[in-house]
Write a protein that holds these residues in place. Structure first.
Motif, mmCIF file in Angstrom:
data_model
loop_
_atom_site.group_PDB
_atom_site.id
_atom_site.type_symbol
_atom_site.label_atom_id
_atom_site.label_comp_id
_atom_site.label_asym_id
_atom_site.label_seq_id
_atom_site.Cartn_x
_atom_site.Cartn_y
_atom_site.Cartn_z
ATOM 1 N N PRO A 146 5.965 -17.154 -40.953
ATOM 2 C CA PRO A 146 6.057 -15.951 -40.124
ATOM 3 C C PRO A 146 5.075 -15.939 -38.970
ATOM 4 C CG PRO A 146 5.029 -15.465 -42.249
ATOM 5 C CD PRO A 146 5.566 -16.860 -42.342
ATOM 6 N N ALA A 147 4.064 -16.828 -39.010
ATOM 7 C CA ALA A 147 3.079 -16.892 -37.931
ATOM 8 C C ALA A 147 3.534 -17.781 -36.786
ATOM 9 C CB ALA A 147 1.747 -17.400 -38.478
ATOM 10 N N ARG A 148 4.719 -18.332 -36.891
ATOM 11 C CA ARG A 148 5.203 -19.224 -35.831
ATOM 12 C C ARG A 148 5.425 -18.430 -34.553
ATOM 13 N NH1 ARG A 148 6.758 -24.214 -35.363
ATOM 14 N NH2 ARG A 148 6.323 -24.559 -37.575
ATOM 15 N N THR A 149 4.885 -18.951 -33.448
ATOM 16 C CA THR A 149 4.918 -18.242 -32.168
ATOM 17 C C THR A 149 5.640 -19.088 -31.128
ATOM 18 O OG1 THR A 149 2.793 -17.199 -32.668
ATOM 19 C CG2 THR A 149 3.521 -17.171 -30.367
ATOM 20 N N PRO A 150 6.629 -18.524 -30.450
ATOM 21 C CA PRO A 150 7.320 -19.282 -29.394
ATOM 22 C C PRO A 150 6.497 -19.308 -28.111
ATOM 23 C CG PRO A 150 8.258 -17.097 -29.564
ATOM 24 C CD PRO A 150 7.231 -17.196 -30.660
ATOM 25 N N PHE A 151 6.739 -20.299 -27.283
ATOM 26 C CA PHE A 151 6.090 -20.369 -25.976
ATOM 27 C C PHE A 151 7.034 -21.037 -24.989
ATOM 28 C CE2 PHE A 151 4.833 -24.225 -28.246
ATOM 29 C CZ PHE A 151 5.147 -25.214 -27.324
ATOM 30 N N GLU A 152 6.804 -20.778 -23.713
ATOM 31 C CA GLU A 152 7.583 -21.412 -22.650
ATOM 32 C C GLU A 152 6.772 -21.377 -21.364
ATOM 33 O OE1 GLU A 152 12.118 -21.488 -20.764
ATOM 34 O OE2 GLU A 152 11.470 -19.802 -22.025
ATOM 35 N N TYR A 153 6.715 -22.507 -20.682
ATOM 36 C CA TYR A 153 5.956 -22.639 -19.442
ATOM 37 C C TYR A 153 6.810 -23.309 -18.369
ATOM 38 C CZ TYR A 153 1.546 -21.866 -22.028
ATOM 39 O OH TYR A 153 0.523 -21.354 -22.785
ATOM 40 N N TYR A 154 6.500 -22.993 -17.132
ATOM 41 C CA TYR A 154 6.974 -23.743 -15.972
ATOM 42 C C TYR A 154 5.765 -24.074 -15.105
ATOM 43 C CZ TYR A 154 12.039 -23.141 -16.449
ATOM 44 O OH TYR A 154 13.345 -23.209 -16.864
ATOM 45 N N LEU A 155 5.648 -25.329 -14.729
ATOM 46 C CA LEU A 155 4.651 -25.759 -13.760
ATOM 47 C C LEU A 155 5.404 -26.200 -12.516
ATOM 48 C CD1 LEU A 155 1.675 -26.456 -13.083
ATOM 49 C CD2 LEU A 155 2.116 -28.742 -14.027
ATOM 50 N N ALA A 156 5.304 -25.413 -11.438
ATOM 51 C CA ALA A 156 6.072 -25.691 -10.230
ATOM 52 C C ALA A 156 5.561 -24.820 -9.087
ATOM 53 C CB ALA A 156 7.562 -25.423 -10.456
ATOM 54 N N GLU A 157 5.830 -25.276 -7.864
ATOM 55 C CA GLU A 157 5.506 -24.514 -6.658
ATOM 56 C C GLU A 157 4.059 -24.056 -6.647
ATOM 57 O OE1 GLU A 157 8.350 -21.454 -5.850
ATOM 58 O OE2 GLU A 157 10.058 -22.844 -5.965
ATOM 59 N N GLY A 158 3.183 -24.972 -7.064
ATOM 60 C CA GLY A 158 1.754 -24.699 -6.993
ATOM 61 C C GLY A 158 1.217 -23.731 -8.017
ATOM 62 N N GLY A 159 1.988 -23.401 -9.029
ATOM 63 C CA GLY A 159 1.514 -22.466 -10.036
ATOM 64 C C GLY A 159 2.049 -22.774 -11.413
ATOM 65 N N LEU A 160 1.438 -22.125 -12.399
ATOM 66 C CA LEU A 160 1.876 -22.244 -13.787
ATOM 67 C C LEU A 160 2.346 -20.867 -14.240
ATOM 68 C CD1 LEU A 160 2.069 -23.873 -16.443
ATOM 69 C CD2 LEU A 160 -0.262 -23.123 -16.940
ATOM 70 N N PHE A 161 3.527 -20.818 -14.827
ATOM 71 C CA PHE A 161 4.140 -19.550 -15.203
ATOM 72 C C PHE A 161 4.466 -19.577 -16.690
ATOM 73 C CE2 PHE A 161 5.094 -20.807 -10.899
ATOM 74 C CZ PHE A 161 4.601 -19.718 -10.170
ATOM 75 N N VAL A 162 4.150 -18.489 -17.380
ATOM 76 C CA VAL A 162 4.320 -18.419 -18.824
ATOM 77 C C VAL A 162 5.177 -17.218 -19.181
ATOM 78 C CG1 VAL A 162 2.138 -17.143 -19.035
ATOM 79 C CG2 VAL A 162 3.101 -18.282 -21.039
#
Length: 265
Positions: free
Chosen positions: A119-135
């Motif tokens: 139950p402690a499993r946590t999803p994540f998603e990132y994009y590294l593009a256009e000079g920035g990192l987005f989460v």
């Protein structure tokens, strides 16, 4: 019995009926031999093709591994999956599973997966593009510009960081054999890697650390890389990490509109 019923058109019509059984046995034997020869020729052709197109033959193991690192550096696009599993003295290990895509021009790196267990499993998603990192936010699902502290973790899946152990951190390599992986013929190597480049402490006297690399014998691209670390239960975590690559030919990757909106703000 009429002649049309008695006559076997495949055999010599001049044969007397009492010789037909033996003639049919000879025909079956010739057919079986012909089929066997076709199978053998096909196997020989496949072996010859694999041998002639195997670029790892004639190269030292270290040369193949370094070539794989350079091929990764030159890759314009790759997809990958990674999995980290293990055990720890306290019974908790942050198992991680992720998948991602990388594109060199314009730069775009996408990661998604989950970390933890149960139950402690946590999803994540990132994009590294256009000079920035987005989460992506865990709650709400919206996107935010991430802090600089997260950049290094995501950038670890860029080709320069993935190739560094194979190019500048390689101290030795041994060919273990060849096997099929993802539909390709792969040469499998045991690696001796510099702990400083891997950013890990050298293995202790009662610890085992094994690095493996799978290299496409035709393109010399890396197909998989694994780390196996085994420590005494009371000394620390034991874990296995495996990273796999594919090299698709597809349309250019682009930021989703919802992420591009955050990038423009």
């Amino acid at each position: 019995m009429s002649w049309s019923v008695r006559r076997d058109p495949v055999l010599d019509p001049a044969l007397p009926p009492e010789a037909w059984a033996a003639a049919r046995r000879r025909r079956r034997a010739r057919r079986a031999l012909g089929a066997l020869l076709l199978v053998l020729l096909a196997a020989l052709g496949a072996w010859a093709f694999n041998t002639l197109t195997d670029r790892t033959r004639g190269l030292a193991p270290e040369q193949v591994v370094e070539a794989a690192g350079r091929a990764l550096l030159a890759a314009a696009r790759y997809d990958f999956t990674a999995e980290l599993t293990g055990t720890s003295p306290d019974g908790f290990f942050p198992a991680t599973r992720l998948s991602g895509q990388y594109q060199a021009d314009p730069l775009l790196l996408h990661l998604s997966g989950d970390v933890g267990s149960g139950p402690a499993r946590t999803p994540f998603e990132y994009y590294l593009a256009e000079g920035g990192l987005f989460v992506r936010q865990v709650r709400g699902g919206g996107w935010l510009r991430a802090t600089a502290d997260d950049v290094a973790e995501v950038a670890a899946f860029q080709p320069d960081n993935l190739a560094a152990p194979l190019v500048v951190g390689l101290r030795g390599a041994e060919l273990l054999g060849r096997e099929r992986l993802g539909g390709a013929e792969a040469a499998v190597f045991a690696l001796d890697l510099d702990p400083a480049v891997m950013r890990v402490a050298p293995a202790g006297p009662d610890e085992q650390v094994a690095y493996r690399l799978w290299v496409d014998t035709r393109s010399l691209r890396p197909l998989a890389f694994s780390i196996l670390v085994e420590r005494p239960a009371q000394r620390g975590s034991s874990f296995q990490y495996r990273l796999e690559w594919t090299y698709p030919e597809s349309e250019p990757l682009a930021l989703p509109d919802e992420v591009r909106q955050v990038a423009a703000d």
